[in-house]
Design a protein around this motif. Structure first.
Motif, PDB file in Angstrom:
ATOM      1  N   TRP A   1       0.820  -1.212   0.000  1.00 52.69           N
ATOM      2  CA  TRP A   1       0.000   0.000   0.000  1.00 52.69           C
ATOM      3  C   TRP A   1       0.851   1.257   0.000  1.00 52.69           C
ATOM      4  O   TRP A   1       0.515   2.239  -0.661  1.00 52.69           O
ATOM      5  N   VAL A   2       1.926   1.252   0.786  1.00 55.56           N
ATOM      6  CA  VAL A   2       2.721   2.469   0.934  1.00 55.56           C
ATOM      7  C   VAL A   2       3.318   2.886  -0.407  1.00 55.56           C
ATOM      8  O   VAL A   2       3.238   4.050  -0.807  1.00 55.56           O
ATOM      9  N   SER A   3       3.888   1.899  -1.129  1.00 55.33           N
ATOM     10  CA  SER A   3       4.468   2.225  -2.435  1.00 55.33           C
ATOM     11  C   SER A   3       3.379   2.660  -3.412  1.00 55.33           C
ATOM     12  O   SER A   3       3.568   3.589  -4.211  1.00 55.33           O
ATOM     13  N   LEU A   4       2.241   1.985  -3.361  1.00 51.50           N
ATOM     14  CA  LEU A   4       1.131   2.346  -4.257  1.00 51.50           C
ATOM     15  C   LEU A   4       0.710   3.799  -4.012  1.00 51.50           C
ATOM     16  O   LEU A   4       0.531   4.584  -4.951  1.00 51.50           O
ATOM     17  N   GLN A   5       0.583   4.156  -2.740  1.00 52.48           N
ATOM     18  CA  GLN A   5       0.188   5.529  -2.415  1.00 52.48           C
ATOM     19  C   GLN A   5       1.265   6.516  -2.844  1.00 52.48           C
ATOM     20  O   GLN A   5       0.958   7.625  -3.273  1.00 52.48           O
ATOM     21  N   THR A   6       2.529   6.105  -2.755  1.00 51.73           N
ATOM     22  CA  THR A   6       3.616   6.980  -3.189  1.00 51.73           C
ATOM     23  C   THR A   6       3.506   7.286  -4.678  1.00 51.73           C
ATOM     24  O   THR A   6       3.715   8.428  -5.109  1.00 51.73           O
ATOM     25  N   VAL A   7       3.162   6.273  -5.482  1.00 50.67           N
ATOM     26  CA  VAL A   7       2.996   6.523  -6.920  1.00 50.67           C
ATOM     27  C   VAL A   7       1.824   7.488  -7.146  1.00 50.67           C
ATOM     28  O   VAL A   7       1.930   8.449  -7.916  1.00 50.67           O
ATOM     29  N   MET A   8       0.707   7.244  -6.444  1.00 52.58           N
ATOM     30  CA  MET A   8      -0.459   8.137  -6.596  1.00 52.58           C
ATOM     31  C   MET A   8      -0.111   9.567  -6.190  1.00 52.58           C
ATOM     32  O   MET A   8      -0.446  10.524  -6.888  1.00 52.58           O
ATOM     33  N   ASP A   9       0.554   9.711  -5.042  1.00 51.07           N
ATOM     34  CA  ASP A   9       0.937  11.047  -4.562  1.00 51.07           C
ATOM     35  C   ASP A   9       1.821  11.750  -5.588  1.00 51.07           C
ATOM     36  O   ASP A   9       1.649  12.946  -5.878  1.00 51.07           O
ATOM     37  N   THR A  10       2.786  11.005  -6.131  1.00 58.45           N
ATOM     38  CA  THR A  10       3.712  11.586  -7.105  1.00 58.45           C
ATOM     39  C   THR A  10       2.957  12.093  -8.330  1.00 58.45           C
ATOM     40  O   THR A  10       3.197  13.210  -8.810  1.00 58.45           O
ATOM     41  N   LEU A  11       2.039  11.279  -8.834  1.00 64.65           N
ATOM     42  CA  LEU A  11       1.270  11.680 -10.022  1.00 64.65           C
ATOM     43  C   LEU A  11       0.418  12.910  -9.727  1.00 64.65           C
ATOM     44  O   LEU A  11       0.362  13.851 -10.526  1.00 64.65           O
TER      45      LEU A  11
END
Lengths: 363, 363
Positions: free
Chosen positions: A81-91
């Motif tokens: 989840w943490v990495s997934l959220q990091t990608v979303m945040d970055t976008l």
């Protein structure tokens, strides 16, 4: 070396290419015909980035005005989840629009995670798989399964979402650690028993060439693996039946990975050991002769893949496997070899599963 | 009252029904033909559960051996990662298999969140929409858009994933707070200007009946709204073109919601105000006469929907709207009315957008 292309054509008209060859990353034609957009985001990890990030970024700057990169920490542990959220945040922080193209540069963890992120960002943006490990080139980058792990099970959360293209540059295998090369070979070996008896023999004959990273041998192994996977996925994209055979060794394998904690064993190592157990279960349920189990063991041993399962105990294995995605109403479903080159999904008596675990160290 | 059914048939053969009527929750035929499974999970919230959870659970126990419920806190604020993870944790802790059916019992927040969860749990399990608010019955439960919010934008993370059925029980509107009824009417009103001039007139004539919850009037409003939405979604499931017209009022509306913080205004209130602004922008760009803006304002005022935008300032609105999903390369795209009953997506000069915001309180 000439490039080998494999095509996947789905029944509803969607189609994409898997390009396999040397020097593909820097080759402009690799990217021709892909969706154009102002912005692109490369998702990669801190082990792959030093080798290939700038090469890919340079190639993509000819197509996108802005090419950003997100470098995540390496490892199965971070497929979460943490990495997934990091990608979303970055976008979102970069105000990426829904034409933005994502590029997954790395192994199976990066590919599965980036594909999942692409499938849910603004309900879906295009993405390209650029697999840099053997495992990703022969298996995880092809076929559109995306996922993250959950503490209670591997790949439990994800989508079916096809990439726009797969660029499998064989040169990226030059920098692959030996342990990962061998783990990737587990997924190559898998395609023999489930779909192609001749390919199993070819692997046995050419294993030394593969282990010494002979490019021609690797090219054949990647291409034949992708052909088989494409043949399966074209018939059953969403795993309502046939596609489950690609999970040969994965029911035991996922239990090993989840039971030990992600990252203790590589995915391919767990699958390798899982294939030995599933081969033995195929024999004990009367589907295959005992010498098939010996044949698989010899091949796995030559590949330096583990042939002794971690001693989690029979009960723990059973509990973990009941949580497998193939299970239905608590009944564990195994992919078993029915004849060399043919597999199917079956239930198995608990006592035979226990015998298998006891024989191979799992008890 | 007889039930009104609307069907959605997608080009690839997928199809489902929207059933609209009274006493549908407890009616066994409502659930006939849906996927059978050992286990079901109802996702609902703590405001809806006391009224309808046991009624739905009783009805479903005839179909599933186990019917669990997850009761989340109410509100747009909770349409987030945390709630999504809670649904995943609940499913995994109960070892829910990939035949498990999810039921979304509630308004748009529950429907969007549950649909998203269903689309990613084990790469997709079936789900049924049981909308209990007017807004969900006429809009969010139909058409397969699922999502959660992100602090930087509404509905930024989600999937296209169609329900197996929509059960719109008009009786559940009996317990709807008046403010939510009015907010739901904003989405009903929307269908007039974008697709059906006669329906806009019908709403004007029947608004008092709708506000007094006359069942026959509500049945017509829900059915006609669903018919229009089905007509649009069948042509463009994934919003590559036409479907964007359903976002009339939503570009300004989402900016209001994100700018004020989720939950300050109800979604329908923000859309209502957003429609006034988008109507004015349609007029200022020469597409519609000025009296159309007055007509929309009168109707919104009669519905007690806000007609003064929050004073976030022009710059803040612009920044928020540039992050809208319809934006491309930083250019904001608005759904504008081209003629009564017809809409399209257009860019608009910044100075006209600023005039609209200044005129209606946003500056």
């Amino acid at each position: 070396m000439t490039a080998h292309n494999v095509s996947i054509a789905l029944p509803d008209g969607r189609a994409y290419e898997i390009r396999i060859g040397s020097q593909l990353l820097g080759e402009p034609t690799s990217w021709q015909g892909l969706p154009k957009s102002a912005a692109a985001l490369i998702v990669t990890n801190d082990r792959v980035a030093p080798y290939y990030l700038e090469r890919l970024r340079s190639a993509l700057l000819a197509r996108h005005a802005s090419v950003e990169a997100l470098v995540l920490p390496d490892g199965e542990f971070h497929k979460d989840w943490v990495s997934l959220q990091t990608v979303m945040d970055t976008l979102l922080e970069r105000q990426a629009d829904r034409k933005t193209v994502l590029y997954a540069l790395g192994g199976g963890v990066i590919g599965d995670l980036t594909g999942f992120a692409a499938s849910i960002y603004m309900r879906g943006v295009p993405f390209v798989q650029v697999p840099t490990t053997l495992l990703a080139q022969v298996d995880s980058s092809v076929g559109g399964k995306t996922a993250i792990n959950h503490p209670l099970g591997k790949n439990m959360i994800g989508t079916f979402y096809q990439p726009a293209r797969v660029i499998a540059d064989l040169d990226s295998l030059d920098t692959l650690p030996d342990r990962e090369l061998r783990a990737g070979l587990a997924e190559v070996i898998k395609y023999g028993p489930i779909a192609d008896a001749e390919f199993l023999t070819w692997i046995e004959v050419n294993l030394d060439a593969l282990l010494s990273r002979d490019k021609a041998a690797l090219a054949h192994a990647v291409r034949r693996s992708c052909e088989i996977k494409a043949w399966v996925v074209q018939q059953d994209e969403r795993e309502s039946g046939l596609r489950a055979i690609l999970n040969f060794g994965h029911t035991f394998g996922h239990a090993i990975e989840t039971g030990l904690g992600y990252g203790a064993w590589l995915h391919g190592e767990a699958v390798g050991c899982g294939m030995l157990l599933a081969s033995d279960l195929s024999a004990r349920t009367g589907r295959m002769p005992a010498d098939f189990v010996d044949r698989m063991r010899r091949l796995l041993e030559r590949t330096s893949l583990p042939v002794v399962a971690p001693a989690l105990g029979v009960e723990r294995y059973m509990s973990l496997m009941r949580g497998d995605k193939k299970s239905e109403a608590g009944e564990i479903r195994f992919v078993l070899i029915e004849a060399l080159g043919r597999a199917g999904t079956h239930a198995a008596p608990d006592d035979l599963v226990a015998q298998v675990l006891e024989t191979h160290g799992g008890a």
